[in-house]
Design a protein around this motif. Structure first.
Motif, PDB file in Angstrom:
ATOM      1  N   PHE A  63      48.767  63.199  34.504  1.00  0.00           N
ATOM      2  CA  PHE A  63      48.513  64.493  33.880  1.00  0.00           C
ATOM      3  C   PHE A  63      47.165  64.521  33.166  1.00  0.00           C
ATOM      4  O   PHE A  63      46.825  65.479  32.509  1.00  0.00           O
ATOM      5  N   VAL A  64      46.429  63.418  33.281  1.00  0.00           N
ATOM      6  CA  VAL A  64      45.188  63.313  32.506  1.00  0.00           C
ATOM      7  C   VAL A  64      43.982  63.219  33.426  1.00  0.00           C
ATOM      8  O   VAL A  64      44.057  62.613  34.497  1.00  0.00           O
ATOM      9  N   ASP A  65      42.885  63.793  32.981  1.00  0.00           N
ATOM     10  CA  ASP A  65      41.635  63.636  33.708  1.00  0.00           C
ATOM     11  C   ASP A  65      41.070  62.273  33.283  1.00  0.00           C
ATOM     12  O   ASP A  65      40.337  62.161  32.306  1.00  0.00           O
ATOM     13  N   SER A  66      41.457  61.236  34.039  1.00  0.00           N
ATOM     14  CA  SER A  66      41.170  59.890  33.549  1.00  0.00           C
ATOM     15  C   SER A  66      39.677  59.590  33.502  1.00  0.00           C
ATOM     16  O   SER A  66      39.204  58.920  32.593  1.00  0.00           O
ATOM     17  N   TYR A 102      58.782  52.298  23.652  1.00  0.00           N
ATOM     18  CA  TYR A 102      57.528  53.032  23.473  1.00  0.00           C
ATOM     19  C   TYR A 102      56.338  52.205  23.974  1.00  0.00           C
ATOM     20  O   TYR A 102      55.426  52.713  24.627  1.00  0.00           O
ATOM     21  N   GLN A 103      56.380  50.885  23.673  1.00  0.00           N
ATOM     22  CA  GLN A 103      55.246  50.048  24.064  1.00  0.00           C
ATOM     23  C   GLN A 103      55.110  49.960  25.580  1.00  0.00           C
ATOM     24  O   GLN A 103      54.007  49.997  26.123  1.00  0.00           O
ATOM     25  N   ILE A 104      56.253  49.856  26.245  1.00  0.00           N
ATOM     26  CA  ILE A 104      56.200  49.787  27.711  1.00  0.00           C
ATOM     27  C   ILE A 104      55.595  51.075  28.284  1.00  0.00           C
ATOM     28  O   ILE A 104      54.719  51.043  29.152  1.00  0.00           O
ATOM     29  N   VAL A 105      56.060  52.222  27.767  1.00  0.00           N
ATOM     30  CA  VAL A 105      55.517  53.493  28.278  1.00  0.00           C
ATOM     31  C   VAL A 105      54.013  53.561  27.996  1.00  0.00           C
ATOM     32  O   VAL A 105      53.226  53.966  28.861  1.00  0.00           O
ATOM     33  N   ALA A 106      53.618  53.110  26.785  1.00  0.00           N
ATOM     34  CA  ALA A 106      52.196  53.162  26.432  1.00  0.00           C
ATOM     35  C   ALA A 106      51.365  52.290  27.382  1.00  0.00           C
ATOM     36  O   ALA A 106      50.297  52.710  27.847  1.00  0.00           O
ATOM     37  N   VAL A 107      51.869  51.085  27.692  1.00  0.00           N
ATOM     38  CA  VAL A 107      51.111  50.196  28.583  1.00  0.00           C
ATOM     39  C   VAL A 107      51.003  50.840  29.975  1.00  0.00           C
ATOM     40  O   VAL A 107      49.918  50.862  30.576  1.00  0.00           O
ATOM     41  N   PHE A 108      52.104  51.365  30.475  1.00  0.00           N
ATOM     42  CA  PHE A 108      52.057  51.998  31.796  1.00  0.00           C
ATOM     43  C   PHE A 108      51.120  53.204  31.792  1.00  0.00           C
ATOM     44  O   PHE A 108      50.353  53.413  32.729  1.00  0.00           O
ATOM     45  N   PHE A 109      51.198  53.994  30.728  1.00  0.00           N
ATOM     46  CA  PHE A 109      50.354  55.182  30.658  1.00  0.00           C
ATOM     47  C   PHE A 109      48.881  54.788  30.691  1.00  0.00           C
ATOM     48  O   PHE A 109      48.085  55.336  31.466  1.00  0.00           O
ATOM     49  N   LEU A 110      48.515  53.791  29.888  1.00  0.00           N
ATOM     50  CA  LEU A 110      47.109  53.378  29.855  1.00  0.00           C
ATOM     51  C   LEU A 110      46.702  52.733  31.182  1.00  0.00           C
ATOM     52  O   LEU A 110      45.594  52.968  31.673  1.00  0.00           O
ATOM     53  N   ALA A 111      47.618  51.957  31.774  1.00  0.00           N
ATOM     54  CA  ALA A 111      47.297  51.345  33.073  1.00  0.00           C
ATOM     55  C   ALA A 111      47.062  52.446  34.112  1.00  0.00           C
ATOM     56  O   ALA A 111      46.122  52.374  34.914  1.00  0.00           O
ATOM     57  N   GLN A 112      47.894  53.479  34.071  1.00  0.00           N
ATOM     58  CA  GLN A 112      47.713  54.598  35.009  1.00  0.00           C
ATOM     59  C   GLN A 112      46.367  55.272  34.756  1.00  0.00           C
ATOM     60  O   GLN A 112      45.642  55.631  35.686  1.00  0.00           O
ATOM     61  N   LEU A 113      46.027  55.397  33.486  1.00  0.00           N
ATOM     62  CA  LEU A 113      44.772  56.042  33.113  1.00  0.00           C
ATOM     63  C   LEU A 113      43.563  55.242  33.594  1.00  0.00           C
ATOM     64  O   LEU A 113      42.586  55.789  34.078  1.00  0.00           O
ATOM     65  N   PHE A 114      43.651  53.931  33.462  1.00  0.00           N
ATOM     66  CA  PHE A 114      42.542  53.072  33.869  1.00  0.00           C
ATOM     67  C   PHE A 114      42.631  52.667  35.338  1.00  0.00           C
ATOM     68  O   PHE A 114      41.931  51.763  35.774  1.00  0.00           O
ATOM     69  N   SER A 115      43.554  53.294  36.065  1.00  0.00           N
ATOM     70  CA  SER A 115      43.796  52.975  37.491  1.00  0.00           C
ATOM     71  C   SER A 115      44.028  51.484  37.707  1.00  0.00           C
ATOM     72  O   SER A 115      43.436  50.883  38.599  1.00  0.00           O
ATOM     73  N   ILE A 116      44.846  50.895  36.879  1.00  0.00           N
ATOM     74  CA  ILE A 116      45.163  49.478  37.039  1.00  0.00           C
ATOM     75  C   ILE A 116      46.543  49.359  37.658  1.00  0.00           C
ATOM     76  O   ILE A 116      47.514  49.900  37.122  1.00  0.00           O
ATOM     77  N   GLU A 117      46.588  48.709  38.815  1.00  0.00           N
ATOM     78  CA  GLU A 117      47.878  48.492  39.485  1.00  0.00           C
ATOM     79  C   GLU A 117      48.635  47.396  38.745  1.00  0.00           C
ATOM     80  O   GLU A 117      48.097  46.316  38.519  1.00  0.00           O
TER      81      GLU A 117
END
Ligand code: ASP
Length: 439
Positions: free
Chosen positions: A128-131, A338-353
Protein backbone atom coordinates in the motif's frame (compact mmCIF):
# COMPACT_ATOMS: atom_id res chain seq x y z
CA UNK A 1 -24.27 20.91 21.34
CA UNK A 2 -21.18 19.55 19.60
CA UNK A 3 -19.40 22.88 20.03
CA UNK A 4 -20.34 22.95 23.70
CA UNK A 5 -18.99 19.51 24.37
CA UNK A 6 -15.85 20.33 22.37
CA UNK A 7 -15.31 23.46 24.50
CA UNK A 8 -15.58 21.23 27.49
CA UNK A 9 -12.73 19.15 26.15
CA UNK A 10 -10.28 21.98 25.47
CA UNK A 11 -8.66 22.06 28.95
CA UNK A 12 -8.34 18.31 28.80
CA UNK A 13 -6.74 18.45 25.36
CA UNK A 14 -4.23 21.10 26.43
CA UNK A 15 -3.42 19.00 29.52
CA UNK A 16 -2.76 16.00 27.31
CA UNK A 17 -0.51 17.95 24.99
CA UNK A 18 1.45 19.41 27.91
CA UNK A 19 1.81 16.21 29.88
CA UNK A 20 1.38 13.22 27.61
CA UNK A 21 4.04 12.21 25.18
CA UNK A 22 1.70 10.27 22.95
CA UNK A 23 -0.52 13.34 22.53
CA UNK A 24 2.59 15.36 21.60
CA UNK A 25 3.55 12.70 19.07
CA UNK A 26 0.10 12.91 17.50
CA UNK A 27 0.38 16.71 17.34
CA UNK A 28 3.90 16.40 15.84
CA UNK A 29 2.56 13.97 13.32
CA UNK A 30 -0.26 16.27 12.33
CA UNK A 31 1.92 19.40 12.09
CA UNK A 32 4.52 17.43 10.13
CA UNK A 33 1.79 16.38 7.75
CA UNK A 34 0.72 19.98 7.20
CA UNK A 35 4.31 21.17 6.69
CA UNK A 36 4.95 18.25 4.36
CA UNK A 37 2.00 19.29 2.21
CA UNK A 38 3.29 22.88 2.12
CA UNK A 39 6.81 21.75 1.16
CA UNK A 40 5.63 19.17 -1.35
CA UNK A 41 5.68 19.68 -5.14
CA UNK A 42 1.88 19.71 -5.35
CA UNK A 43 1.65 22.95 -3.36
CA UNK A 44 4.36 24.50 -5.57
CA UNK A 45 5.45 26.94 -2.85
CA UNK A 46 9.02 25.78 -2.25
CA UNK A 47 11.35 24.39 -4.92
CA UNK A 48 12.55 20.81 -4.64
CA UNK A 49 16.13 21.55 -3.57
CA UNK A 50 15.16 23.97 -0.81
CA UNK A 51 12.51 21.58 0.42
CA UNK A 52 15.15 18.81 0.48
CA UNK A 53 17.50 20.94 2.59
CA UNK A 54 14.75 21.86 5.04
CA UNK A 55 13.57 18.29 5.48
CA UNK A 56 17.12 16.96 5.93
CA UNK A 57 17.52 19.29 8.90
CA UNK A 58 14.08 18.45 10.21
CA UNK A 59 14.85 14.73 10.19
CA UNK A 60 17.83 15.13 12.54
CA UNK A 61 15.75 14.31 15.69
CA UNK A 62 14.53 11.08 14.12
CA UNK A 63 18.09 9.95 13.41
CA UNK A 64 19.27 11.00 16.86
CA UNK A 65 16.41 9.05 18.40
CA UNK A 66 17.53 5.96 16.56
CA UNK A 67 21.17 6.41 17.50
CA UNK A 68 20.35 6.75 21.20
CA UNK A 69 18.22 3.60 21.08
CA UNK A 70 21.00 1.66 19.35
CA UNK A 71 23.49 2.94 21.88
CA UNK A 72 21.49 1.63 24.82
CA UNK A 73 19.93 -1.57 23.58
CA UNK A 74 22.58 -4.14 24.56
CA UNK A 75 22.81 -3.37 28.31
CA UNK A 76 19.05 -2.83 28.41
CA UNK A 77 18.16 -6.28 27.10
CA UNK A 78 20.86 -7.99 29.13
CA UNK A 79 19.70 -6.50 32.42
CA UNK A 80 15.98 -6.99 31.68
CA UNK A 81 16.22 -10.67 30.91
CA UNK A 82 18.24 -11.51 33.97
CA UNK A 83 15.96 -9.51 36.23
CA UNK A 84 12.86 -11.12 34.69
CA UNK A 85 14.12 -14.61 35.44
CA UNK A 86 15.28 -13.65 38.89
CA UNK A 87 11.70 -12.62 39.67
CA UNK A 88 10.93 -16.34 39.90
CA UNK A 89 12.55 -16.05 43.33
CA UNK A 90 14.16 -19.46 43.75
CA UNK A 91 15.29 -22.51 41.83
CA UNK A 92 12.40 -24.40 43.39
CA UNK A 93 9.88 -21.90 42.00
CA UNK A 94 11.59 -21.96 38.63
CA UNK A 95 11.43 -25.75 38.51
CA UNK A 96 7.90 -26.45 39.78
CA UNK A 97 5.80 -23.78 38.21
CA UNK A 98 8.43 -22.00 36.17
CA UNK A 99 8.88 -24.63 33.51
CA UNK A 100 5.21 -25.13 32.74
CA UNK A 101 4.46 -21.41 32.94
CA UNK A 102 7.41 -20.67 30.64
CA UNK A 103 6.19 -23.36 28.24
CA UNK A 104 2.76 -21.73 28.24
CA UNK A 105 4.31 -18.33 27.54
CA UNK A 106 6.43 -19.74 24.71
CA UNK A 107 3.51 -21.61 23.11
CA UNK A 108 1.23 -18.56 23.18
CA UNK A 109 4.06 -16.40 21.82
CA UNK A 110 4.53 -18.87 18.97
CA UNK A 111 0.78 -18.61 18.27
CA UNK A 112 1.14 -14.81 18.26
CA UNK A 113 4.09 -15.02 15.87
CA UNK A 114 2.11 -17.34 13.60
CA UNK A 115 -0.80 -14.90 13.54
CA UNK A 116 1.67 -12.08 12.81
CA UNK A 117 3.20 -13.91 9.85
CA UNK A 118 -0.29 -14.83 8.62
CA UNK A 119 -1.72 -11.29 8.65
CA UNK A 120 1.48 -9.72 7.31
CA UNK A 121 1.67 -12.12 4.37
CA UNK A 122 -2.04 -12.10 3.51
CA UNK A 123 -2.65 -8.36 3.80
CA UNK A 124 0.86 -7.41 2.57
CA UNK A 125 0.75 -3.87 4.03
CA UNK A 126 3.96 -2.94 2.17
CA UNK A 127 2.00 -3.01 -1.09
CA UNK A 128 0.00 0.00 0.00
CA UNK A 129 3.06 2.22 0.07
CA UNK A 130 5.02 4.02 -2.60
CA UNK A 131 8.22 2.36 -1.47
CA UNK A 132 10.56 4.16 -3.85
CA UNK A 133 9.60 7.56 -2.54
CA UNK A 134 9.68 6.36 1.06
CA UNK A 135 13.15 4.93 0.59
CA UNK A 136 14.39 8.12 -0.96
CA UNK A 137 13.05 9.98 2.06
CA UNK A 138 15.29 7.78 4.18
CA UNK A 139 18.19 8.20 1.77
CA UNK A 140 18.69 4.50 1.39
CA UNK A 141 20.05 2.80 -1.65
CA UNK A 142 17.78 -0.16 -2.12
CA UNK A 143 20.22 -2.34 -4.02
CA UNK A 144 22.94 -1.68 -1.48
CA UNK A 145 20.64 -2.89 1.27
CA UNK A 146 19.66 -5.95 -0.70
CA UNK A 147 23.26 -7.00 -1.03
CA UNK A 148 23.65 -6.65 2.71
CA UNK A 149 20.70 -8.92 3.34
CA UNK A 150 21.89 -12.23 4.70
CA UNK A 151 19.99 -15.14 3.22
CA UNK A 152 20.33 -18.25 5.34
CA UNK A 153 21.00 -21.60 3.79
CA UNK A 154 19.38 -24.73 5.22
CA UNK A 155 22.77 -26.47 5.40
CA UNK A 156 24.09 -23.64 7.55
CA UNK A 157 21.58 -24.28 10.33
CA UNK A 158 23.81 -26.59 12.48
CA UNK A 159 26.51 -23.91 12.33
CA UNK A 160 23.99 -21.30 13.44
CA UNK A 161 22.83 -23.49 16.33
CA UNK A 162 26.39 -23.91 17.57
CA UNK A 163 27.03 -20.24 16.96
CA UNK A 164 24.18 -19.20 19.26
CA UNK A 165 26.38 -19.93 22.28
CA UNK A 166 28.92 -17.16 22.27
CA UNK A 167 32.50 -18.27 22.67
CA UNK A 168 33.30 -14.77 23.80
CA UNK A 169 30.34 -12.81 25.16
CA UNK A 170 32.28 -9.57 25.02
CA UNK A 171 32.59 -9.94 21.25
CA UNK A 172 28.81 -10.48 21.08
CA UNK A 173 28.27 -7.38 23.18
CA UNK A 174 30.54 -5.37 20.95
CA UNK A 175 28.99 -6.52 17.70
CA UNK A 176 25.46 -6.43 19.13
CA UNK A 177 24.57 -10.07 18.31
CA UNK A 178 21.31 -10.09 20.17
CA UNK A 179 20.61 -13.81 20.22
CA UNK A 180 24.01 -14.65 21.71
CA UNK A 181 23.61 -11.90 24.28
CA UNK A 182 20.21 -13.28 25.29
CA UNK A 183 21.59 -16.82 25.61
CA UNK A 184 24.45 -15.55 27.74
CA UNK A 185 21.92 -13.68 29.91
CA UNK A 186 19.90 -16.91 30.35
CA UNK A 187 22.98 -18.78 31.59
CA UNK A 188 23.91 -15.97 33.97
CA UNK A 189 20.33 -15.70 35.32
CA UNK A 190 19.96 -19.43 35.98
CA UNK A 191 23.37 -19.54 37.65
CA UNK A 192 22.49 -16.53 39.80
CA UNK A 193 19.21 -18.01 40.92
CA UNK A 194 20.95 -21.29 41.82
CA UNK A 195 23.43 -19.56 44.10
CA UNK A 196 22.70 -18.42 47.64
CA UNK A 197 21.23 -14.90 47.48
CA UNK A 198 24.21 -13.37 49.25
CA UNK A 199 26.62 -14.47 46.53
CA UNK A 200 24.71 -12.84 43.69
CA UNK A 201 23.22 -9.88 45.54
CA UNK A 202 25.74 -7.33 44.34
CA UNK A 203 25.21 -8.29 40.69
CA UNK A 204 21.42 -8.15 41.19
CA UNK A 205 21.76 -4.61 42.50
CA UNK A 206 24.11 -3.70 39.67
CA UNK A 207 21.68 -5.06 37.08
CA UNK A 208 18.85 -3.13 38.65
CA UNK A 209 20.90 0.04 38.35
CA UNK A 210 21.84 -0.77 34.75
CA UNK A 211 18.21 -1.27 33.85
CA UNK A 212 17.12 1.94 35.54
CA UNK A 213 19.93 3.92 33.91
CA UNK A 214 19.21 2.57 30.44
CA UNK A 215 15.48 3.18 30.85
CA UNK A 216 16.26 6.75 31.87
CA UNK A 217 18.24 7.23 28.67
CA UNK A 218 15.38 5.68 26.69
CA UNK A 219 12.98 8.11 28.34
CA UNK A 220 15.19 10.96 27.14
CA UNK A 221 15.18 9.55 23.65
CA UNK A 222 11.41 9.29 23.89
CA UNK A 223 11.24 13.03 24.48
CA UNK A 224 12.59 13.43 20.99
CA UNK A 225 9.70 11.38 19.66
CA UNK A 226 7.32 14.30 18.94
CA UNK A 227 10.08 16.17 17.07
CA UNK A 228 11.16 12.98 15.34
CA UNK A 229 7.59 12.30 14.27
CA UNK A 230 7.20 15.90 13.11
CA UNK A 231 10.38 16.00 11.03
CA UNK A 232 9.88 12.59 9.57
CA UNK A 233 6.28 13.17 8.65
CA UNK A 234 7.17 16.49 6.99
CA UNK A 235 9.99 14.75 5.13
CA UNK A 236 7.88 11.83 3.94
CA UNK A 237 4.76 13.78 3.03
CA UNK A 238 6.80 16.38 1.12
CA UNK A 239 8.23 13.56 -0.98
CA UNK A 240 5.41 11.05 -1.29
CA UNK A 241 2.33 13.08 -0.46
CA UNK A 242 -0.59 11.65 1.43
CA UNK A 243 0.08 8.18 0.03
CA UNK A 244 2.59 7.67 2.83
CA UNK A 245 -0.21 7.85 5.31
CA UNK A 246 -2.32 5.33 3.48
CA UNK A 247 0.64 2.96 3.63
CA UNK A 248 1.15 3.43 7.35
CA UNK A 249 -2.62 3.05 7.81
CA UNK A 250 -2.42 -0.37 6.15
CA UNK A 251 0.47 -1.30 8.44
CA UNK A 252 -1.44 -0.19 11.52
CA UNK A 253 -4.58 -1.99 10.37
CA UNK A 254 -2.58 -5.20 9.90
CA UNK A 255 -1.15 -5.00 13.43
CA UNK A 256 -4.58 -4.29 14.93
CA UNK A 257 -6.25 -7.16 13.04
CA UNK A 258 -3.47 -9.50 14.23
CA UNK A 259 -3.90 -8.35 17.83
CA UNK A 260 -7.63 -8.86 17.56
CA UNK A 261 -7.14 -12.47 16.37
CA UNK A 262 -4.76 -13.00 19.30
CA UNK A 263 -7.47 -11.82 21.70
CA UNK A 264 -9.81 -14.38 20.13
CA UNK A 265 -7.16 -17.04 20.78
CA UNK A 266 -7.07 -16.02 24.47
CA UNK A 267 -10.84 -16.28 24.65
CA UNK A 268 -10.64 -19.86 23.35
CA UNK A 269 -7.88 -20.67 25.89
CA UNK A 270 -9.93 -19.17 28.73
CA UNK A 271 -12.96 -21.21 27.73
CA UNK A 272 -11.21 -24.51 26.99
CA UNK A 273 -8.30 -24.65 29.44
CA UNK A 274 -9.47 -22.45 32.32
CA UNK A 275 -13.17 -23.39 31.94
CA UNK A 276 -14.36 -19.87 32.68
CA UNK A 277 -17.37 -18.05 31.21
CA UNK A 278 -16.16 -15.64 28.53
CA UNK A 279 -18.24 -12.50 28.99
CA UNK A 280 -17.93 -12.22 32.77
CA UNK A 281 -14.19 -12.99 32.63
CA UNK A 282 -13.64 -10.26 30.04
CA UNK A 283 -15.64 -7.87 32.22
CA UNK A 284 -13.34 -8.68 35.13
CA UNK A 285 -10.35 -7.82 32.96
CA UNK A 286 -11.73 -4.37 32.14
CA UNK A 287 -9.71 -2.35 34.66
CA UNK A 288 -6.24 -3.72 33.87
CA UNK A 289 -6.95 -3.57 30.15
CA UNK A 290 -8.04 0.06 30.25
CA UNK A 291 -4.99 0.90 32.33
CA UNK A 292 -2.80 -0.96 29.84
CA UNK A 293 -4.32 1.08 27.03
CA UNK A 294 -3.73 4.38 28.78
CA UNK A 295 -0.26 3.73 30.23
CA UNK A 296 1.25 1.46 27.54
CA UNK A 297 3.17 -0.29 30.28
CA UNK A 298 2.56 -3.84 31.53
CA UNK A 299 4.76 -3.04 34.52
CA UNK A 300 2.55 -0.13 35.53
CA UNK A 301 -0.54 -2.37 35.25
CA UNK A 302 0.99 -5.21 37.27
CA UNK A 303 -0.45 -4.24 40.69
CA UNK A 304 -3.94 -3.88 39.19
CA UNK A 305 -3.59 -7.21 37.36
CA UNK A 306 -2.65 -8.86 40.66
CA UNK A 307 -5.63 -7.32 42.42
CA UNK A 308 -7.99 -8.33 39.63
CA UNK A 309 -6.67 -11.87 39.56
CA UNK A 310 -6.94 -12.36 43.30
CA UNK A 311 -10.03 -10.37 44.20
CA UNK A 312 -12.23 -10.65 41.14
CA UNK A 313 -11.05 -13.84 39.49
CA UNK A 314 -10.35 -15.60 42.81
CA UNK A 315 -6.98 -16.89 41.62
CA UNK A 316 -4.81 -18.45 44.36
CA UNK A 317 -2.28 -15.76 45.41
CA UNK A 318 0.64 -18.18 45.08
CA UNK A 319 -0.28 -18.60 41.40
CA UNK A 320 -0.99 -14.95 40.65
CA UNK A 321 2.06 -13.69 42.54
CA UNK A 322 4.33 -15.84 40.46
CA UNK A 323 2.61 -15.71 37.06
CA UNK A 324 1.75 -12.00 36.89
CA UNK A 325 5.17 -10.48 37.69
CA UNK A 326 6.96 -13.04 35.53
CA UNK A 327 4.40 -12.61 32.74
CA UNK A 328 4.59 -8.82 32.90
CA UNK A 329 8.34 -9.11 32.37
CA UNK A 330 8.71 -11.88 29.83
CA UNK A 331 5.31 -12.64 28.31
CA UNK A 332 4.60 -10.15 25.56
CA UNK A 333 2.59 -11.75 22.83
CA UNK A 334 1.15 -8.48 21.61
CA UNK A 335 4.69 -7.11 21.28
CA UNK A 336 5.95 -10.21 19.45
CA UNK A 337 3.04 -10.08 17.01
CA UNK A 338 3.55 -6.39 16.35
CA UNK A 339 7.28 -6.89 15.81
CA UNK A 340 6.75 -9.61 13.25
CA UNK A 341 4.29 -7.46 11.29
CA UNK A 342 6.71 -4.52 11.49
CA UNK A 343 9.61 -6.61 10.15
CA UNK A 344 7.51 -7.97 7.29
CA UNK A 345 6.16 -4.52 6.49
CA UNK A 346 9.63 -3.00 6.32
CA UNK A 347 10.98 -5.97 4.34
CA UNK A 348 8.13 -5.51 1.86
CA UNK A 349 8.93 -1.81 1.70
CA UNK A 350 12.62 -2.42 1.04
CA UNK A 351 11.77 -5.24 -1.42
CA UNK A 352 13.63 -7.78 0.67
CA UNK A 353 12.59 -11.37 0.12
CA UNK A 354 12.36 -13.23 3.41
CA UNK A 355 13.21 -16.89 2.91
CA UNK A 356 11.85 -19.68 5.13
CA UNK A 357 14.99 -19.92 7.24
CA UNK A 358 15.17 -16.15 7.63
CA UNK A 359 11.52 -16.18 8.80
CA UNK A 360 12.39 -18.84 11.39
CA UNK A 361 15.37 -16.80 12.51
CA UNK A 362 13.17 -13.68 12.77
CA UNK A 363 10.57 -15.61 14.75
CA UNK A 364 13.16 -16.98 17.18
CA UNK A 365 14.71 -13.54 17.62
CA UNK A 366 11.23 -12.00 18.09
CA UNK A 367 10.40 -14.65 20.68
CA UNK A 368 13.60 -13.92 22.59
CA UNK A 369 13.23 -10.18 22.08
CA UNK A 370 9.68 -10.14 23.43
CA UNK A 371 11.03 -11.95 26.48
CA UNK A 372 13.78 -9.36 26.77
CA UNK A 373 11.63 -6.29 26.15
CA UNK A 374 11.10 -4.30 29.33
CA UNK A 375 7.42 -3.75 30.14
CA UNK A 376 7.54 -0.04 29.47
CA UNK A 377 6.04 2.31 26.91
CA UNK A 378 7.77 2.11 23.56
CA UNK A 379 9.93 -0.87 24.55
CA UNK A 380 8.68 -2.93 21.61
CA UNK A 381 9.93 -0.51 18.98
CA UNK A 382 13.28 -0.18 20.76
CA UNK A 383 13.83 -3.92 20.69
CA UNK A 384 12.59 -4.10 17.11
CA UNK A 385 16.01 -2.93 15.93
CA UNK A 386 17.60 -6.20 17.07
CA UNK A 387 15.11 -8.23 15.01
CA UNK A 388 15.63 -6.05 11.96
CA UNK A 389 19.37 -6.60 12.30
CA UNK A 390 18.83 -10.37 12.43
CA UNK A 391 16.58 -10.19 9.37
CA UNK A 392 18.95 -8.01 7.38
CA UNK A 393 16.31 -5.29 7.07
CA UNK A 394 17.65 -1.70 7.36
CA UNK A 395 17.19 -0.54 10.93
CA UNK A 396 16.56 3.01 9.76
CA UNK A 397 13.06 1.82 8.77
CA UNK A 398 12.11 2.15 12.43
CA UNK A 399 11.88 5.90 12.09
CA UNK A 400 9.05 5.41 9.61
CA UNK A 401 7.06 3.48 12.18
CA UNK A 402 7.85 5.79 15.03
CA UNK A 403 5.13 8.31 14.29
CA UNK A 404 2.31 5.81 14.64
CA UNK A 405 3.90 3.67 17.33
CA UNK A 406 2.11 5.04 20.35
CA UNK A 407 -1.32 3.94 19.20
CA UNK A 408 -0.01 0.46 18.43
CA UNK A 409 1.82 0.41 21.76
CA UNK A 410 -1.47 1.06 23.58
CA UNK A 411 -3.18 -1.81 21.80
CA UNK A 412 -0.35 -4.33 22.06
CA UNK A 413 0.08 -3.62 25.79
CA UNK A 414 -3.59 -4.60 26.26
CA UNK A 415 -2.84 -7.90 24.57
CA UNK A 416 0.30 -8.38 26.70
CA UNK A 417 -1.69 -7.87 29.89
CA UNK A 418 -4.52 -10.16 28.68
CA UNK A 419 -1.91 -12.86 28.11
CA UNK A 420 -0.71 -12.66 31.73
CA UNK A 421 -4.25 -12.83 33.11
CA UNK A 422 -5.12 -15.73 30.80
CA UNK A 423 -2.03 -17.63 32.02
CA UNK A 424 -3.11 -16.95 35.59
CA UNK A 425 -6.55 -18.45 34.98
CA UNK A 426 -5.13 -21.51 33.23
CA UNK A 427 -2.60 -22.26 35.99
CA UNK A 428 -5.11 -21.59 38.73
CA UNK A 429 -7.18 -24.37 37.25
CA UNK A 430 -4.33 -26.78 36.62
CA UNK A 431 -2.11 -26.45 39.66
CA UNK A 432 -3.33 -28.11 42.84
CA UNK A 433 -2.77 -26.11 46.01
CA UNK A 434 -0.32 -28.62 47.50
CA UNK A 435 1.98 -28.28 44.49
CA UNK A 436 2.38 -24.60 44.97
CA UNK A 437 5.69 -23.67 46.51
CA UNK A 438 5.50 -21.14 49.32
CA UNK A 439 6.50 -17.74 48.07
N1 ASP B 1 4.54 -1.21 26.11
C1 ASP B 1 4.60 -2.64 26.08
C2 ASP B 1 4.35 -3.22 27.45
O1 ASP B 1 4.69 -2.61 28.43
C3 ASP B 1 5.87 -3.16 25.53
C4 ASP B 1 5.99 -2.73 24.08
O2 ASP B 1 6.40 -1.60 23.81
O3 ASP B 1 5.63 -3.51 23.20
O4 ASP B 1 3.82 -4.29 27.57
Amino acid sequence: MVIKSFKHQIPQISYLVKKKLWAQVLVGLFLGLLLGLVLGPEAGIVDKDTSGIITTWLSIPAHLFLKIIQMIIVPLIFASIIRGLLSAGSVEQLRTMGISVAAFFVITTVIALGIGVFVATTIVPGNFVDSEAMLSSLEIDETEQLVENIEFNFLDIPQHIIGIIPSNPLTSFMSGEMLSIIIFALFVAIAMISLPKKKSESITDLLESIQEITMKVVSWAMRLAPLAAFGLMADIVSKVGLDALVGLGAYMGTVVIGLFIMMLAYIVIIKVFARRPIISTLKMMKDPLLLAFSTSSSAAVMPVSLKTAEEKMKVKPAVSQFVIPLGATINMNGTALYQIVAVFFLAQLFSIELGATTIILIAVTALMASIGAPSAPGAGIVILSSILLAAGVPVIGIVLLLGVDRILDMTRTMVNVSGDLTACLVFNKRIKAEHIPKS
